[in-house]
Write an enzyme that holds these catalytic residues in place. Structure first.
Site, PDB file in Angstrom:
ATOM      1  N   TYR A 168      21.756 -15.070   3.285  1.00 15.89           N
ATOM      2  CA  TYR A 168      21.327 -15.328   1.911  1.00 15.89           C
ATOM      3  C   TYR A 168      19.812 -15.221   1.839  1.00 15.89           C
ATOM      4  O   TYR A 168      19.110 -15.799   2.659  1.00 15.89           O
ATOM      5  CB  TYR A 168      21.769 -16.734   1.488  1.00 15.89           C
ATOM      6  CG  TYR A 168      21.404 -17.105   0.070  1.00 15.89           C
ATOM      7  CD1 TYR A 168      21.992 -16.456  -1.011  1.00 15.89           C
ATOM      8  CD2 TYR A 168      20.473 -18.109  -0.186  1.00 15.89           C
ATOM      9  CE1 TYR A 168      21.658 -16.799  -2.321  1.00 15.89           C
ATOM     10  CE2 TYR A 168      20.140 -18.468  -1.498  1.00 15.89           C
ATOM     11  CZ  TYR A 168      20.736 -17.805  -2.552  1.00 15.89           C
ATOM     12  OH  TYR A 168      20.404 -18.146  -3.847  1.00 15.89           O
ATOM     13  N   ASP A 220      13.470 -13.605   7.258  1.00 17.88           N
ATOM     14  CA  ASP A 220      13.561 -14.596   6.195  1.00 17.88           C
ATOM     15  C   ASP A 220      13.627 -15.961   6.868  1.00 17.88           C
ATOM     16  O   ASP A 220      14.693 -16.401   7.291  1.00 17.88           O
ATOM     17  CB  ASP A 220      14.794 -14.324   5.330  1.00 17.88           C
ATOM     18  CG  ASP A 220      14.998 -15.408   4.269  1.00 17.88           C
ATOM     19  OD1 ASP A 220      14.219 -16.389   4.268  1.00 17.88           O
ATOM     20  OD2 ASP A 220      15.939 -15.265   3.466  1.00 17.88           O
ATOM     21  N   LYS A 222      11.398 -23.887   1.303  1.00 18.62           N
ATOM     22  CA  LYS A 222      11.891 -25.171   1.826  1.00 18.62           C
ATOM     23  C   LYS A 222      10.805 -26.024   2.489  1.00 18.62           C
ATOM     24  O   LYS A 222       9.971 -26.564   1.778  1.00 18.62           O
ATOM     25  CB  LYS A 222      13.113 -24.922   2.714  1.00 18.62           C
ATOM     26  CG  LYS A 222      14.194 -24.199   1.892  1.00 18.62           C
ATOM     27  CD  LYS A 222      15.578 -24.101   2.459  1.00 18.62           C
ATOM     28  CE  LYS A 222      16.532 -23.642   1.366  1.00 18.62           C
ATOM     29  NZ  LYS A 222      17.219 -22.403   1.613  1.00 18.62           N
TER      30      LYS A 222
END
Ligand SMILES: *Cc1c(COP(=O)(O)O)cnc(C)c1O
Length: 426
Positions: free
Chosen positions: A144, A239, A267
Site C-alpha cells: 500500500y 516507501d 507516520k
C-alpha cells in the site's frame, strides 16, 4: 465490555460521514460490529467513550512509537500553537527537522515535507518519472502506498480488506502504467522489466510490507531489486512510511543495508500530526520545483505544529539509542508468548515479525506475499479480534494489517495480551 456510547456515536456519524469514518480501515467491516470511539489515550492505553481501557496495538497505525500523548511532543505542539498555526512562509523549524532527518537516514541529502504518506508516495513517483523521463512504474501486489490513483492496483490495507483492489474512478490510462509484481519474487520483477524494456521509471516497494500483515523481504530480495534497478536505469523507491524511524533510525535502508534512490516517510516522522516527506540525493531532489521542472506544492506543507511534533519525536528517537533495542526485545517477547499459546492450544498459525512490526496469520503456510497472506482463515481472525477486544486488547480490525509495538508497553501489558490470547482460544 459495553459499547453503548460508541454505538450511538457511530450511528450519528453514519448520518453525515460516509460509513461513519474518515478512513475505511477504521470501520469494522471486515470483523463485524461497530467501531469504538476513542475519548483519550495515554502511553500504551486507549480510553473509549464507554469508559473501557484498552491496550493499544494500532497506535494510530504507527506514529505513536513512544506511546500516546508523549509529553515532549505534546508540549512542543502547545508551545508552537501559541505562536500561530500556519503562515505559508518559511520557518526555521522546517530546516531543523530536515537537518535532523537527513542526519538520521542514510543516502539522502534533501527532504521535502508534505501532509501525508499518500502525498509523499504520489510525489516521489512523479519525481521519478520526471527525473528518468519514463512513464511506467512497478509496484507489488499487497503493498500500500496511499490512495492516489496509480497505486490502487491490488493495494494492501483497506483496499484489500474491502475486496476492491482496483478502485472505480481509476482510469484505464492510469492503470496501464502501473505494472504489478509479486512480492519476494525477483524472477517476476525481472520478467516485467524485460517485457517493458526502457519504459520503467521506478520500482516502489514497502521494504518490509506492513499492509498485508507484516511480510519481511526474503534474503537478498531488496539487494536483487537494487541490482536490477542499477542495470536498467530504474529508480528504486523505498516507501518507508511505515518502516521509517521505526525499524531503525535509518529505517529499512539501515536495517538491510540497501540504498534506495528515493525514500518516502509518514507516520512516525509526524509524531501523530499529519506529516509525510520524501527524500533523495541532491541530483534527484534538485529536479523539484522551484529548482527543477517537477511540480509539487502544499499550502500547509511544513506546518509549524506538524514540524514541532515531528522534530520532538525525531529528537527523542535520535537521543535514546536504546529505544530500538527495547522495541525489538518487547516485540520478540510478545511473538514468543503468542506463538507458545497458539501452539499449546493447537491453533494453526504463522507469526511474522521484523523489529516492532508483527502480525498473526491463521494459516500454516509461510506468509511471503499477497497470495499467501490472503490464505489466512478470516473466521478465526474475527474470533481473535473480538475475543482480544473483550479482554481489553485492541488490534487492527483486519487480518491485513501489522501490529505496531510502542515503547510505552510494559512487560505486564505484554503478559496481559498473551493471557488474553490464551483466554480467547481455550
Ligand atoms: C500508511 C501508509 C501510506 C499512506 O500514508 P497516509 O498518511 O495514510 O496517506 C503509504 N505507504 C505506506 C507503506 C503506509 O503504511
Amino acid at each position: 465490555m459495553i459499547y453503548k456510547r460508541s454505538s450511538a456515536l457511530f450511528a450519528k456519524a453514519e448520518q453525515v460521514i460516509p460509513g461513519g469514518v474518515n478512513s475505511p480501515v477504521r470501520a469494522f467491516k471486515a470483523v463485524g460490529g461497530t467501531p469504538i470511539f476513542v475519548k483519550e489515550a495515554k502511553g500504551a492505553y486507549l480510553y473509549d467513550e464507554d469508559g473501557n481501557t484498552l491496550i493499544d496495538y494500532i497506535n494510530s497505525w504507527g506514529p505513536m512509537i513512544l506511546g500516546h500523548a508523549y509529553e515532549p511532543v505534546v508540549n512542543a505542539v502547545i508551545d508552537k500553537a501559541k505562536k500561530g498555526t500556519s503562515f505559508g512562509m518559511p520557518t526555521e523549524i522546517e530546516t531543523q527537522i530536515a537537518e535532523l532527518a537527513v542526519s538520521m537516514v542514510p543516502n539522502i541529502d534533501k527532504i521535502r515535507f508534505v501532509n501525508s504518506g499518500t502525498e509523499a508516495c504520489m510525489s516521489a513517483v512523479r519525481l521519478a518519472r520526471g527525473y528518468t523521463g519514463k512513464d511506467k512504474i512497478i509496484k507489488f501486489a499487497g503493498c500500500y502506498h496511499g490512495h492516489s490513483d496509480s497505486f490502487l492496483i491490488q493495494a494492501g490495507s483497506g483496499a484489500v480488506t474491502f475486496g476492491s483492489p482496483n478502485s472505480p474512478g481509476v482510469t484505464e490510462g492510469t492503470a496501464k502504467d502501473t505494472l504489478l509484481a509479486k512480492y519476494n519474487d525477483i524472477n517476476n520483477v525481472e520478467a516485467l522489466i524485460e517485457a517493458n524494456k526502457g519504459e520503467i521509471a521506478c520500482i516502489i516497494i514497502e521494504p518490509v510490507a506492513g499492509n498485508m500483515g507484516c511480510v519481511p523481504p526474503k534474503n537478498n530480495f531488496l539487494q536483487q531489486l537494487r541490482s536490477l534497478c542499477d542495470a536498467h536505469n530504474i529508480l528504486l523507491i523505498f516507501d518507508e512510511v511505515m518502516t521509517g524511524f521505526r525499524l531503525a533510525q535509518g529505517g529499512a535502508q539501515e536495517l538491510f543495508n540497501v540504498k534506495a534512490d528515493i525514500v518516502c516517510f509518514g507516520k512516525v516522522i509526524g509524531g501523530g500530526l499529519p506529516v509525510g516527506a520524501f527524500a533523495a540525493n541532491n541530483a534527484i531532489m534538485n529536479h523539484l520545483a522551484p529548482l527543477g521542472p517537477v511540480y509539487q506544492a502544499g499550502t500547509l506543507s511544513g506546518n509549524p505544529l506538524a514540524m514541532a511534533a515531528g522534530l520532538a519525536m525525531l529528537t527523542e528517537l535520535n537521543n535514546d539509542k536504546e529505544i530500538y533495542t527495547r522495541l525489538e526485545e518487547k516485540t520478540a517477547y510478545l511473538h514468543k508468548g503468542l506463538a507458545d499459546v497458539l501452539t499449546q492450544l493447537n491453533v494453526t498459525h504463522t507469526i511474522n515479525r521484523v523489529g516492532s512490526m508483527i502480525s498473526v496469520h491463521f494459516d500454516e503456510t509461510e506468509v511471503v506475499d499477497f497470495d499467501t497472506a490472503a490464505k489466512g482463515n478470516n473466521e478465526t481472525f474475527k474470533t481473535f479480534f473480538h475475543g482480544m477486544l473483550n479482554n481489553g486488547v485492541y488490534i487492527a480490525p483486519s487480518a491485513f494489517e501489522t501490529w505496531f509495538i510502542t515503547d510505552a508497553l510494559t512487560y505486564e501489558d505484554l503478559d496481559k495480551t498473551i493471557a488474553a490470547c490464551h483466554a480467547v482460544f481455550s
